[in-house]
Design a protein around this motif. Structure first.
Motif, PDB file in Angstrom:
ATOM      1  N   UNK A 118       0.760  -1.369  -0.108  1.00 31.24           N
ATOM      2  CA  UNK A 118      -0.036  -0.011   0.153  1.00 31.24           C
ATOM      3  C   UNK A 118       0.866   1.357   0.078  1.00 31.24           C
ATOM      4  N   UNK A 119       0.234   2.250  -0.534  1.00 37.29           N
ATOM      5  CA  UNK A 119       1.093   3.475  -0.505  1.00 37.29           C
ATOM      6  C   UNK A 119       1.245   3.976   1.202  1.00 37.29           C
ATOM      7  N   UNK A 120       2.178   4.716   1.419  1.00 37.73           N
ATOM      8  CA  UNK A 120       2.456   5.467   2.596  1.00 37.73           C
ATOM      9  C   UNK A 120       1.465   5.950   3.184  1.00 37.73           C
ATOM     10  N   UNK A 121       0.707   7.015   2.262  1.00 37.14           N
ATOM     11  CA  UNK A 121      -0.406   7.882   2.572  1.00 37.14           C
ATOM     12  C   UNK A 121      -1.596   6.872   3.057  1.00 37.14           C
ATOM     13  N   UNK A 122      -2.031   5.684   2.280  1.00 33.45           N
ATOM     14  CA  UNK A 122      -3.000   4.747   2.667  1.00 33.45           C
ATOM     15  C   UNK A 122      -2.678   4.105   3.850  1.00 33.45           C
ATOM     16  N   UNK A 123      -1.416   3.665   3.860  1.00 32.15           N
ATOM     17  CA  UNK A 123      -1.061   2.664   5.399  1.00 32.15           C
ATOM     18  C   UNK A 123      -1.238   3.600   6.762  1.00 32.15           C
ATOM     19  N   UNK A 124      -0.568   5.105   6.613  1.00 30.42           N
ATOM     20  CA  UNK A 124      -0.968   5.936   7.586  1.00 30.42           C
ATOM     21  C   UNK A 124      -2.366   6.160   8.119  1.00 30.42           C
ATOM     22  N   UNK A 125      -3.348   6.343   6.841  1.00 32.72           N
ATOM     23  CA  UNK A 125      -4.670   6.787   7.071  1.00 32.72           C
ATOM     24  C   UNK A 125      -5.542   5.497   7.799  1.00 32.72           C
ATOM     25  N   UNK A 126      -4.901   4.192   7.297  1.00 32.71           N
ATOM     26  CA  UNK A 126      -5.711   3.000   7.932  1.00 32.71           C
ATOM     27  C   UNK A 126      -4.959   2.848   9.570  1.00 32.71           C
ATOM     28  N   UNK A 127      -3.864   3.153   9.516  1.00 30.08           N
ATOM     29  CA  UNK A 127      -3.267   3.126  11.079  1.00 30.08           C
ATOM     30  C   UNK A 127      -4.302   3.999  11.841  1.00 30.08           C
ATOM     31  N   UNK A 128      -4.175   5.116  11.599  1.00 31.55           N
ATOM     32  CA  UNK A 128      -4.986   6.220  12.510  1.00 31.55           C
ATOM     33  C   UNK A 128      -6.440   5.731  12.716  1.00 31.55           C
ATOM     34  N   UNK A 129      -7.228   5.304  11.738  1.00 37.58           N
ATOM     35  CA  UNK A 129      -8.547   4.845  11.706  1.00 37.58           C
ATOM     36  C   UNK A 129      -8.828   3.533  12.381  1.00 37.58           C
TER      37      UNK A 129
END
Length: 202
Positions: free
Chosen positions: A134-145
């Motif tokens: 996954x892109x870093x952006x998507x990974x960070x978003x999933x981690x936060x959510x």
């Protein structure tokens, strides 16, 4: 019996892929569960971790507080290296036993779901490597959510692992998870059909 090593960076969609493979009929071994077993109070690995990091990482029940330990090691590369040097061999032994048990029970496909499959040098346990990317952006978003991690905590964990590009160098299969859930599921089903079709559960 075929053994898939499933890996990927934190919040890359790896667990979702593991769930889809389980639905297809695979037996899934989760590295987090193995870690809990390796950390059983007063076992050999537990004692080595406590000796290395002190009793301050323990709960009142002598359990290792993994959150507290994580706060120590993810800020200090040397501490993380020391911890991994203790824990990874212990977890490897547990994983090996579980794989052998599943083989005796007649499992056709086993998935070893391990974020640190490459870093921990567990490639000897598996027949092929699947990487969730996954892109870093998507990974960070999933981690936060989903994980309740702050962006800084997520980034420090990402920094402690090989990058998705490095992991992909070891891959027999790379699954792009920057797509819808339905597309990820379709890709997993397609791969299953190609590799294990006759064994597929209906």
């Amino acid at each position: 019996m075929k053994i898939i090593g499933l890996t990927g960076s934190i919040c890359s969609g790896k667990s979702t892929i593991a769930q889809f493979l389980a639905q297809m009929g695979a037996a899934v071994i989760n590295a987090d569960e193995i870690g809990h077993e390796a950390y059983e109070p007063h076992c050999e690995t537990w004692q080595q971790v406590v000796d290395a990091f002190g009793k301050g990482i323990l709960t009142a029940d002598d359990e290792i507080d993994r959150k507290k330990l994580g706060e120590i090691v993810f800020k200090d590369p040397e501490a993380l290296k020391r911890l991994n040097g203790i824990v990874h061999p212990g977890m490897h032994r547990v994983a090996e036993k579980r794989i052998e048990r599943l083989k005796r029970e007649g499992a056709n496909v086993v998935v070893l779901d391990a974020p640190l499959l490459v870093e921990a040098n567990w490639l000897d346990l598996v027949d092929e490597v699947w990487v969730a990317k996954a892109s870093e952006e998507n990974s960070l978003k999933r981690c936060r959510e989903r994980s309740g991690l702050s962006e800084d905590q997520a980034r420090s964990r990402m920094a402690s692992q090989l990058s998705p590009e490095e992991k992909a160098k070891y891959a027999d299969v790379v699954i792009d998870t920057n797509v819808s859930l339905a597309e990820v599921e379709a890709k997993v089903k397609e791969l299953w059909q190609d590799r294990f079709g006759p064994k597929r559960k209906t």
